[in-house]
Every structure is written in C-alpha cells, then in structure tokens.
Design a protein around this motif. Sequence first.
Motif, mmCIF file in Angstrom:
data_model
loop_
_atom_site.group_PDB
_atom_site.id
_atom_site.type_symbol
_atom_site.label_atom_id
_atom_site.label_comp_id
_atom_site.label_asym_id
_atom_site.label_seq_id
_atom_site.Cartn_x
_atom_site.Cartn_y
_atom_site.Cartn_z
ATOM 1 N N ILE A 166 -4.456 0.604 2.779
ATOM 2 C CA ILE A 166 -4.557 -0.844 2.980
ATOM 3 C C ILE A 166 -5.933 -1.315 2.524
ATOM 4 O O ILE A 166 -6.058 -2.375 1.907
ATOM 5 C CB ILE A 166 -4.287 -1.217 4.449
ATOM 6 N N THR A 167 -6.950 -0.511 2.772
ATOM 7 C CA THR A 167 -8.308 -0.859 2.348
ATOM 8 C C THR A 167 -8.368 -1.056 0.839
ATOM 9 O O THR A 167 -8.982 -2.020 0.353
ATOM 10 C CB THR A 167 -9.304 0.236 2.783
ATOM 11 N N TYR A 168 -7.737 -0.163 0.095
ATOM 12 C CA TYR A 168 -7.722 -0.285 -1.363
ATOM 13 C C TYR A 168 -7.053 -1.596 -1.784
ATOM 14 O O TYR A 168 -7.587 -2.339 -2.614
ATOM 15 C CB TYR A 168 -6.990 0.901 -1.988
ATOM 16 N N VAL A 169 -5.901 -1.893 -1.201
ATOM 17 C CA VAL A 169 -5.157 -3.102 -1.563
ATOM 18 C C VAL A 169 -5.976 -4.355 -1.236
ATOM 19 O O VAL A 169 -6.070 -5.284 -2.037
ATOM 20 C CB VAL A 169 -3.777 -3.135 -0.865
ATOM 21 N N VAL A 170 -6.608 -4.370 -0.069
ATOM 22 C CA VAL A 170 -7.430 -5.513 0.327
ATOM 23 C C VAL A 170 -8.620 -5.665 -0.614
ATOM 24 O O VAL A 170 -8.958 -6.782 -1.034
ATOM 25 C CB VAL A 170 -7.875 -5.386 1.796
ATOM 26 N N ASN A 171 -9.256 -4.556 -0.986
ATOM 27 C CA ASN A 171 -10.384 -4.628 -1.920
ATOM 28 C C ASN A 171 -9.958 -5.163 -3.283
ATOM 29 O O ASN A 171 -10.686 -5.938 -3.916
ATOM 30 C CB ASN A 171 -11.061 -3.262 -2.059
ATOM 31 N N GLN A 172 -8.766 -4.776 -3.753
ATOM 32 C CA GLN A 172 -8.257 -5.299 -5.018
ATOM 33 C C GLN A 172 -7.998 -6.797 -4.916
ATOM 34 O O GLN A 172 -8.278 -7.553 -5.855
ATOM 35 C CB GLN A 172 -6.982 -4.552 -5.433
ATOM 36 N N ALA A 173 -7.484 -7.232 -3.773
ATOM 37 C CA ALA A 173 -7.237 -8.661 -3.558
ATOM 38 C C ALA A 173 -8.548 -9.449 -3.550
ATOM 39 O O ALA A 173 -8.630 -10.545 -4.109
ATOM 40 C CB ALA A 173 -6.479 -8.873 -2.252
ATOM 41 N N ILE A 174 -9.579 -8.883 -2.942
ATOM 42 C CA ILE A 174 -10.891 -9.533 -2.921
ATOM 43 C C ILE A 174 -11.440 -9.657 -4.335
ATOM 44 O O ILE A 174 -11.960 -10.707 -4.729
ATOM 45 C CB ILE A 174 -11.868 -8.768 -2.008
ATOM 46 N N LYS A 175 -11.323 -8.590 -5.130
ATOM 47 C CA LYS A 175 -11.799 -8.639 -6.520
ATOM 48 C C LYS A 175 -11.083 -9.729 -7.312
ATOM 49 O O LYS A 175 -11.711 -10.489 -8.058
ATOM 50 C CB LYS A 175 -11.605 -7.287 -7.199
ATOM 51 N N LEU A 176 -9.773 -9.814 -7.149
ATOM 52 C CA LEU A 176 -9.000 -10.844 -7.839
ATOM 53 C C LEU A 176 -9.428 -12.235 -7.383
ATOM 54 O O LEU A 176 -9.599 -13.144 -8.200
ATOM 55 C CB LEU A 176 -7.507 -10.636 -7.599
ATOM 56 N N PHE A 177 -9.631 -12.421 -6.095
ATOM 57 C CA PHE A 177 -10.088 -13.699 -5.555
ATOM 58 C C PHE A 177 -11.432 -14.093 -6.164
ATOM 59 O O PHE A 177 -11.620 -15.231 -6.606
ATOM 60 C CB PHE A 177 -10.198 -13.596 -4.031
ATOM 61 N N LEU A 178 -12.369 -13.142 -6.209
ATOM 62 C CA LEU A 178 -13.694 -13.437 -6.752
ATOM 63 C C LEU A 178 -13.637 -13.742 -8.247
ATOM 64 O O LEU A 178 -14.341 -14.638 -8.728
ATOM 65 C CB LEU A 178 -14.635 -12.261 -6.476
ATOM 66 N N GLN A 179 -12.798 -13.014 -8.988
ATOM 67 C CA GLN A 179 -12.628 -13.294 -10.423
ATOM 68 C C GLN A 179 -12.087 -14.704 -10.631
ATOM 69 O O GLN A 179 -12.536 -15.427 -11.530
ATOM 70 C CB GLN A 179 -11.692 -12.281 -11.058
ATOM 71 N N THR A 180 -11.152 -15.101 -9.805
ATOM 72 C CA THR A 180 -10.572 -16.441 -9.898
ATOM 73 C C THR A 180 -11.615 -17.504 -9.622
ATOM 74 O O THR A 180 -11.715 -18.502 -10.347
ATOM 75 C CB THR A 180 -9.389 -16.587 -8.913
ATOM 76 N N ALA A 234 0.833 -1.205 0.000
ATOM 77 C CA ALA A 234 0.000 0.000 0.000
ATOM 78 C C ALA A 234 0.868 1.256 0.000
ATOM 79 O O ALA A 234 0.609 2.199 -0.750
ATOM 80 C CB ALA A 234 -0.928 -0.010 1.214
ATOM 81 N N GLU A 235 1.904 1.260 0.810
ATOM 82 C CA GLU A 235 2.795 2.423 0.874
ATOM 83 C C GLU A 235 3.533 2.620 -0.444
ATOM 84 O O GLU A 235 3.657 3.748 -0.925
ATOM 85 C CB GLU A 235 3.794 2.260 2.021
ATOM 86 N N GLN A 236 4.016 1.530 -1.045
ATOM 87 C CA GLN A 236 4.750 1.620 -2.309
ATOM 88 C C GLN A 236 3.869 2.145 -3.428
ATOM 89 O O GLN A 236 4.338 2.862 -4.312
ATOM 90 C CB GLN A 236 5.323 0.252 -2.699
ATOM 91 N N GLU A 237 2.599 1.779 -3.411
ATOM 92 C CA GLU A 237 1.671 2.192 -4.465
ATOM 93 C C GLU A 237 0.896 3.457 -4.101
ATOM 94 O O GLU A 237 -0.009 3.860 -4.836
ATOM 95 C CB GLU A 237 0.715 1.036 -4.780
ATOM 96 N N ASN A 238 1.257 4.039 -2.955
ATOM 97 C CA ASN A 238 0.595 5.250 -2.472
ATOM 98 C C ASN A 238 -0.918 5.056 -2.392
ATOM 99 O O ASN A 238 -1.710 5.892 -2.860
ATOM 100 C CB ASN A 238 0.954 6.454 -3.343
ATOM 101 N N ARG A 239 -1.313 3.923 -1.831
ATOM 102 C CA ARG A 239 -2.715 3.557 -1.668
ATOM 103 C C ARG A 239 -2.972 3.206 -0.211
ATOM 104 O O ARG A 239 -2.047 3.004 0.567
ATOM 105 C CB ARG A 239 -3.073 2.324 -2.530
#
Length: 53
Positions: A34-48, A27-32
């Motif tokens: 933690i909530t954003y990163v977790v939400n992106q991970a959830i989206k990827l999980f659901l797509q999979t 999150a720090e590296q991408e200037n985002r």
Amino acid sequence: MKQTQNSPQFKIRFFDESDHQKVKRIAEQENRSITYVVNQAIKLFLQTKEALK
C-alpha cells in the motif's frame, strides 16, 4: 530508488474506508505494498500540480 533508515515516514488515515479498500486491492493486484501505491499516487499528484504552474 533504495530507501534508507532516514527516509521520512508518515502515518496516513484514509477519510473513506472504500478508498482504503480500493488502494489495498490495487496493491494486491500489482503485488505491491500500500505504501508503494500511495507513493506513486503522491508522485502523480505532484507532477500534475507542477504541470499547472
């Protein structure tokens, strides 16, 4: 996508502190947030999961 006051909220507990630190570092590296990163991970999980159906 803009969040509204009615957006569902969820308190997350990391099972492993090292996972939390990794997500925090990403999150720090991408200037985002933690909530954003977790939400992106959830989206990827659901797509999979959807792709496996």
